[in-house]
Design a protein around this motif. Structure first.
Motif, PDB file in Angstrom:
ATOM      1  N   ARG A  26       0.837  -1.217   0.000  1.00 31.78           N
ATOM      2  CA  ARG A  26       0.000   0.000   0.000  1.00 31.78           C
ATOM      3  C   ARG A  26       0.861   1.252   0.000  1.00 31.78           C
ATOM      4  O   ARG A  26       0.625   2.192  -0.765  1.00 31.78           O
ATOM      5  CB  ARG A  26      -0.953  -0.005   1.199  1.00 31.78           C
ATOM      6  N   ARG A  29       2.602   1.717  -3.377  1.00 30.95           N
ATOM      7  CA  ARG A  29       1.657   2.246  -4.371  1.00 30.95           C
ATOM      8  C   ARG A  29       1.360   3.718  -4.114  1.00 30.95           C
ATOM      9  O   ARG A  29       1.261   4.514  -5.057  1.00 30.95           O
ATOM     10  CB  ARG A  29       0.357   1.444  -4.349  1.00 30.95           C
ATOM     11  N   ASP A  30       1.198   4.079  -2.850  1.00 28.80           N
ATOM     12  CA  ASP A  30       0.925   5.482  -2.507  1.00 28.80           C
ATOM     13  C   ASP A  30       2.065   6.394  -2.947  1.00 28.80           C
ATOM     14  O   ASP A  30       1.829   7.494  -3.457  1.00 28.80           O
ATOM     15  CB  ASP A  30       0.693   5.640  -0.999  1.00 28.80           C
ATOM     16  N   ILE A  31       3.296   5.941  -2.756  1.00 30.15           N
ATOM     17  CA  ILE A  31       4.462   6.744  -3.166  1.00 30.15           C
ATOM     18  C   ILE A  31       4.469   6.913  -4.688  1.00 30.15           C
ATOM     19  O   ILE A  31       4.694   8.015  -5.205  1.00 30.15           O
ATOM     20  CB  ILE A  31       5.776   6.114  -2.665  1.00 30.15           C
ATOM     21  N   THR A  33       1.918   6.770  -6.723  1.00 32.75           N
ATOM     22  CA  THR A  33       0.807   7.664  -7.066  1.00 32.75           C
ATOM     23  C   THR A  33       1.165   9.110  -6.756  1.00 32.75           C
ATOM     24  O   THR A  33       0.913  10.006  -7.571  1.00 32.75           O
ATOM     25  CB  THR A  33      -0.464   7.246  -6.295  1.00 32.75           C
ATOM     26  N   GLU A  34       1.747   9.334  -5.592  1.00 38.04           N
ATOM     27  CA  GLU A  34       2.153  10.691  -5.196  1.00 38.04           C
ATOM     28  C   GLU A  34       3.137  11.292  -6.194  1.00 38.04           C
ATOM     29  O   GLU A  34       3.081  12.478  -6.491  1.00 38.04           O
ATOM     30  CB  GLU A  34       2.794  10.609  -3.805  1.00 38.04           C
ATOM     31  N   ARG A  35       4.020  10.471  -6.729  1.00 38.57           N
ATOM     32  CA  ARG A  35       5.011  10.938  -7.701  1.00 38.57           C
ATOM     33  C   ARG A  35       4.464  10.966  -9.125  1.00 38.57           C
ATOM     34  O   ARG A  35       5.132  11.473 -10.037  1.00 38.57           O
ATOM     35  CB  ARG A  35       6.248  10.040  -7.642  1.00 38.57           C
ATOM     36  N   GLY A  36       3.278  10.400  -9.337  1.00 36.17           N
ATOM     37  CA  GLY A  36       2.689  10.402 -10.667  1.00 36.17           C
ATOM     38  C   GLY A  36       3.353   9.440 -11.625  1.00 36.17           C
ATOM     39  O   GLY A  36       3.375   9.684 -12.836  1.00 36.17           O
ATOM     40  N   HIS A  67      11.205   7.330   2.592  1.00 38.64           N
ATOM     41  CA  HIS A  67      10.198   8.282   2.113  1.00 38.64           C
ATOM     42  C   HIS A  67       9.412   8.868   3.282  1.00 38.64           C
ATOM     43  O   HIS A  67       9.258  10.090   3.384  1.00 38.64           O
ATOM     44  CB  HIS A  67       9.255   7.592   1.130  1.00 38.64           C
ATOM     45  N   TYR A  68       8.911   8.014   4.146  1.00 43.28           N
ATOM     46  CA  TYR A  68       8.096   8.492   5.247  1.00 43.28           C
ATOM     47  C   TYR A  68       8.933   9.155   6.335  1.00 43.28           C
ATOM     48  O   TYR A  68       8.460  10.110   6.974  1.00 43.28           O
ATOM     49  CB  TYR A  68       7.196   7.374   5.795  1.00 43.28           C
ATOM     50  N   LYS A  71       9.430  12.729   5.390  1.00 40.38           N
ATOM     51  CA  LYS A  71       8.238  13.553   5.614  1.00 40.38           C
ATOM     52  C   LYS A  71       8.096  13.982   7.082  1.00 40.38           C
ATOM     53  O   LYS A  71       7.484  14.988   7.365  1.00 40.38           O
ATOM     54  CB  LYS A  71       6.983  12.795   5.189  1.00 40.38           C
TER      55      LYS A  71
END
Length: 75
Positions: A26, A29-31, A33-36, A67-68, A71
């Motif tokens: 998850r 996939r989120d990363i 999506t965030e990066r396009g 990544h997290y 942030k």
């Protein structure tokens, strides 16, 4: 955490299987999506950057962690 799930990825035209826990899938996939970008494209970037001694699944987990952490300002 749950047991790892195996999924297929395509890296530079070659299929490979990666086993990650659903929570990591998850986040991965989120990363992407965030990066396009697509999941395969992100996996390819990670694959190119990892050392020969690091497995792809471990490299993905470390990428998600970094990544997290970036942030939250953690080391």
């Amino acid at each position: 955490m749950s047991r790892p799930d195996k999924h297929s990825l395509t890296l530079e035209g070659h299929r490979t299987s990666v086993s990650l826990e659903p929570e990591f899938w998850r986040a991965f996939r989120d990363i992407a999506t965030e990066r396009g970008i697509g999941l395969n494209a992100l996996a390819c970037e990670i694959d190119i950057a990892r050392g020969a001694e690091t497995g792809l699944a471990s490299a993905i987990r470390l990428h998600v962690l970094a990544h997290y952490r970036s942030k939250t300002g953690s080391d």
